[in-house]
Design a protein around this motif. Structure first.
Motif, PDB file in Angstrom:
ATOM      1  N   ALA A 279       0.815  -1.223   0.000  1.00  0.00           N
ATOM      2  CA  ALA A 279       0.000   0.000   0.000  1.00  0.00           C
ATOM      3  C   ALA A 279       0.843   1.266   0.000  1.00  0.00           C
ATOM      4  N   ASP A 280       2.172   1.131  -0.011  1.00  0.00           N
ATOM      5  CA  ASP A 280       3.031   2.322  -0.041  1.00  0.00           C
ATOM      6  C   ASP A 280       3.197   2.789  -1.477  1.00  0.00           C
ATOM      7  N   LEU A 281       2.705   3.988  -1.764  1.00  0.00           N
ATOM      8  CA  LEU A 281       2.746   4.524  -3.122  1.00  0.00           C
ATOM      9  C   LEU A 281       3.908   5.478  -3.354  1.00  0.00           C
ATOM     10  N   GLY A 282       4.708   5.748  -2.309  1.00  0.00           N
ATOM     11  CA  GLY A 282       5.852   6.646  -2.460  1.00  0.00           C
ATOM     12  C   GLY A 282       5.469   8.096  -2.245  1.00  0.00           C
ATOM     13  N   GLY A 283       6.307   8.979  -2.744  1.00  0.00           N
ATOM     14  CA  GLY A 283       6.118  10.409  -2.530  1.00  0.00           C
ATOM     15  C   GLY A 283       4.896  10.946  -3.243  1.00  0.00           C
ATOM     16  N   ILE A 284       4.407  12.081  -2.755  1.00  0.00           N
ATOM     17  CA  ILE A 284       3.227  12.717  -3.331  1.00  0.00           C
ATOM     18  C   ILE A 284       3.520  14.162  -3.697  1.00  0.00           C
ATOM     19  N   GLY A 285       2.780  14.678  -4.669  1.00  0.00           N
ATOM     20  CA  GLY A 285       2.877  16.092  -5.015  1.00  0.00           C
ATOM     21  C   GLY A 285       3.793  16.354  -6.186  1.00  0.00           C
ATOM     22  N   HIS A 286       4.389  17.515  -6.202  1.00  0.00           N
ATOM     23  CA  HIS A 286       5.220  17.936  -7.331  1.00  0.00           C
ATOM     24  C   HIS A 286       6.369  16.976  -7.571  1.00  0.00           C
ATOM     25  N   THR A 287       6.955  16.436  -6.515  1.00  0.00           N
ATOM     26  CA  THR A 287       8.057  15.488  -6.653  1.00  0.00           C
ATOM     27  C   THR A 287       7.594  14.062  -6.364  1.00  0.00           C
ATOM     28  N   GLY A 288       6.301  13.819  -6.485  1.00  0.00           N
ATOM     29  CA  GLY A 288       5.753  12.513  -6.160  1.00  0.00           C
ATOM     30  C   GLY A 288       5.841  11.514  -7.293  1.00  0.00           C
ATOM     31  N   THR A 289       5.378  10.303  -7.005  1.00  0.00           N
ATOM     32  CA  THR A 289       5.350   9.241  -8.002  1.00  0.00           C
ATOM     33  C   THR A 289       4.086   9.366  -8.855  1.00  0.00           C
ATOM     34  N   ALA A 290       4.118   8.702 -10.007  1.00  0.00           N
ATOM     35  CA  ALA A 290       2.949   8.745 -10.883  1.00  0.00           C
ATOM     36  C   ALA A 290       1.744   8.103 -10.217  1.00  0.00           C
ATOM     37  N   VAL A 291       1.941   6.995  -9.509  1.00  0.00           N
ATOM     38  CA  VAL A 291       0.817   6.307  -8.895  1.00  0.00           C
ATOM     39  C   VAL A 291       0.226   7.132  -7.757  1.00  0.00           C
ATOM     40  N   SER A 292       1.059   7.772  -6.933  1.00  0.00           N
ATOM     41  CA  SER A 292       0.539   8.613  -5.848  1.00  0.00           C
ATOM     42  C   SER A 292      -0.296   9.753  -6.402  1.00  0.00           C
ATOM     43  N   ASP A 293       0.234  10.433  -7.384  1.00  0.00           N
ATOM     44  CA  ASP A 293      -0.464  11.611  -7.905  1.00  0.00           C
ATOM     45  C   ASP A 293      -1.719  11.222  -8.683  1.00  0.00           C
TER      46      ASP A 293
END
Length: 625
Positions: A279-293
């Motif tokens: 369930a960890d999607l990585g970073g979010i926002g401008h420097t986030g991952t494609a899946v998180s955003d």
């Protein structure tokens, strides 16, 4: 009835008082002030300096710094590594020594990290006026340069009378130990008052334990949050630094395991779940991952846990595009919990997550939603692997391949530190965080020069832990001075120094906003007057070596792997120096926007095109009301 007293100077009394202050949380005690950093001048040498000498290392360990700002950074690194349960003090002279604290104080307060600042000040008696380095104000005689610390401190006082130390010292400890209020605390100390004697009540020097509370959620707020989560079809948790500060990682994992709600992380929150948790999607926002955003854009409920919602997280208020999106914010600080017109859950992160887990015992998100974000996570892992992998060990590494080589070397307990430049974006997208404290990004203030002194503070807090400071050449040139401190203290910090001949991050940003990389390269002037000539012949590895570090130069991917392994095994401060391939493939581009205003009118074509792109992106901004 006479009260027992002890005659000491103000400085001696303060040091004695600080030496017996403790925090306690969950039955574990820490020294609240674990040591004092200092550079001495006429404003503190006869006061705090003499008091530290008289108290001795056992009562108050002393650390010799080279730059006042860097000393605050080291104290911040120390406190963050210890979950804000232990802090350090920083003493300086008056004048430039004191004003050098301002940047560090702002960084500490922005990031909600405790540090105690003890700058010298003018004579309270005005017996000598003006003093060397004193700023004179023609209409406000009680103003000094230390007043620049007021807006960047969570608590500020000028101790102009000995007896005033007692209430202000207690207030200072209260703020430092308060998880909702903490930040930089400044006690400005006039140099004559520092040396003045007073009969102090013995009770002032009694051991004092400050309980760091874990407030539970309000029942009404909890019920509303549970209702909102149960009603949501596409909920998303955003994990911020508060998860780490509260030691709430296990509680977050339990909630996610039970409900299937995915987690994206801010820079401060990365590592709240291990990178390999489904369930960890990585970073979010401008420097986030494609899946998180992608998930954030369609989420109908965003659950912020211990986050401040900076513009990098919200993509300058363009990220959360579902017209029905609502927010639930779990935060120990009501100020942060109310952001984005959220339902609030004002409580400790661990206590709140445990309460949510209990209240959602029979609830789980739809299996199709889980399958979708897990597939997106798998696709992104392929992107990470491609960025990390070099086809040829004899090739000059790109910056992302440097991260791949480091990823292969570090263990779960290693700490990787960074703050500014192009590395934070690459790390937020790509780094595979294995442990709760492995990923140490200072991105609240994103202060160039933070990494090397912070690595010293982290190493002091965790002596057996391999610590890595990742810096580019621009950041290194800002503040390499604490290398000398690492050498002096025998701290085996590792410095990974990337030479890319300028400000890579701002150079890239400049290009997107019509600045055409103006003033961002470290090069000779060309015939047209611009800095576009040959790269400067600067040998930063030689500089690090001259300051006492062991230096390993790596020219290829293969040499880099060997150098990193050697550095990790060393018991000496070690620099791994690598000149990166700036023409090779870099990290994936931004998955979300960041609002940096572009010139509304310009004659240069690059700026005109940049403004057109800006207007298109800015149209997606929305207010969450």
């Amino acid at each position: 009835m006479s009260i027992p007293t002890r005659r000491l100077t103000v400085a001696q009394a303060l040091v004695r008082f600080l030496s017996v202050q403790y925090t306690e949380r969950d039955g574990v005690r820490h020294r609240l002030i674990a040591g004092t950093w200092g550079i001495f001048g006429h404003g503190n040498v006869a006061g705090i300096g003499q008091a530290l000498l008289e108290a001795g290392e056992r009562a108050m360990p002393f650390h010799q710094g080279r730059n006042e700002q860097a000393m605050v950074h080291a104290a911040v690194g120390h406190a963050r590594q210890l979950d804000r349960l232990s802090a350090q003090a920083v003493t300086t002279s008056i004048g430039p020594g004191a004003t050098n604290l301002v940047t560090g104080a702002a960084l500490a307060t922005v990031n909600r990290i405790p540090v105690l600042l003890l700058p010298g000040d003018y004579f309270a008696t005005r017996a000598a006026d003006p003093l060397l380095q004193q700023l004179e104000h023609p209409t406000e005689a009680d103003v000094s340069v230390n007043d620049t610390l007021r807006p960047v401190s969570r608590y500020f006082d000028r101790v102009t009378r000995p007896e005033a130390l007692i209430p202000t010292a207690l207030n200072a400890m209260r703020v430092l130990a308060d998880p909702a209020e903490t930040g930089a605390v400044t006690l400005a100390l006039p140099q004559d008052v520092q040396a003045e004697a007073y009969d102090w009540p013995e009770e002032f020097f009694a051991e004092r334990v400050w309980h760091v509370r874990r407030p539970a959620p309000d029942p009404v707020e909890l019920a509303e949050a549970l209702w909102a989560i149960r009603a949501a079809e596409r909920p998303l948790i955003i994990a911020g630094g508060g998860v780490h500060h509260s030691q709430a990682e296990d509680a977050l994992k339990a909630l996610v395991d039970a409900t299937g709600i995915p987690v994206a992380s801010t820079q401060a929150g990365k590592g709240a779940l291990r990178h390999d948790h489904p369930a960890d999607l990585g970073g979010i926002g401008h420097t986030g991952t494609a899946v998180s955003d992608d998930i954030a854009r369609t989420a109908d409920l965003v659950i912020g846990v211990g986050t401040r919602y900076t513009d990098f997280t919200t993509a300058s208020h363009t990220l959360f595009q579902n017209p029905d999106v609502r927010f639930v914010n779990l935060n120990i600080a009501a100020f942060d919990a109310h952001k984005l017109a959220a339902r609030t859950l004002v409580c400790d992160a661990r206590a709140g997550l445990q309460a949510l887990r209990e209240g959602l015992a029979d609830h789980r998100v739809d299996s199709g939603y889980e399958d979708g974000y897990r597939a997106g996570k798998a696709r992104w892992e392929q992107v990470v692997q491609a960025a990390y992998t070099a086809d040829d060990d004899s090739a000059v590494p790109t910056q992302t391949q440097v991260l791949g080589a480091l990823d292969a070397v570090v263990g779960e307990d290693d700490v990787v530190i960074n703050a500014a430049g192009s590395l934070p974006g690459d790390l937020h997208k790509l780094w595979r965080a294995r442990g709760r404290r492995q990923y140490h990004l200072e991105y609240g203030y994103s202060c160039m020069g933070y990494e090397i002194p912070a690595s010293i503070g982290v190493q002091q807090a965790a002596p057996a832990t391999p610590v890595w400071a990742l810096v580019g050449d621009g950041t290194y040139l800002m503040m390499p001075t604490e290398i000398v401190t690492a050498v002096q203290e025998g701290l085996p910090v590792n410095l990974v120094l990337l030479q890319n001949h300028g400000y890579a991050s701002i150079g890239g940003l400049s290009e997107t906003v019509g600045g055409e990389r103006f003033g961002t390269a470290y090069r000779y002037r060309a015939g047209d007057g611009t800095f576009s000539g040959a790269p400067l012949p600067v040998d930063l590895a030689a500089n690090a070596g001259s300051l006492g570090m062991d230096v390993l130069r790596a020219k290829t991917v293969g040499e880099l792997r060997e150098a990193l392994a050697t550095a990790r095994a060393s018991d000496r401060p070690t620099c791994v120096y690598v000149e990166t391939d700036t023409a090779g493939p870099g990290a994936p581009g931004a998955e979300a926007w960041w609002d940096v205003p572009v010139a509304e009118t310009a004659s240069r074509e690059a700026a005109v095109r940049a403004r057109e792109a800006y207007d298109r992106q800015a149209a997606d901004r929305r207010r969450h009301l």
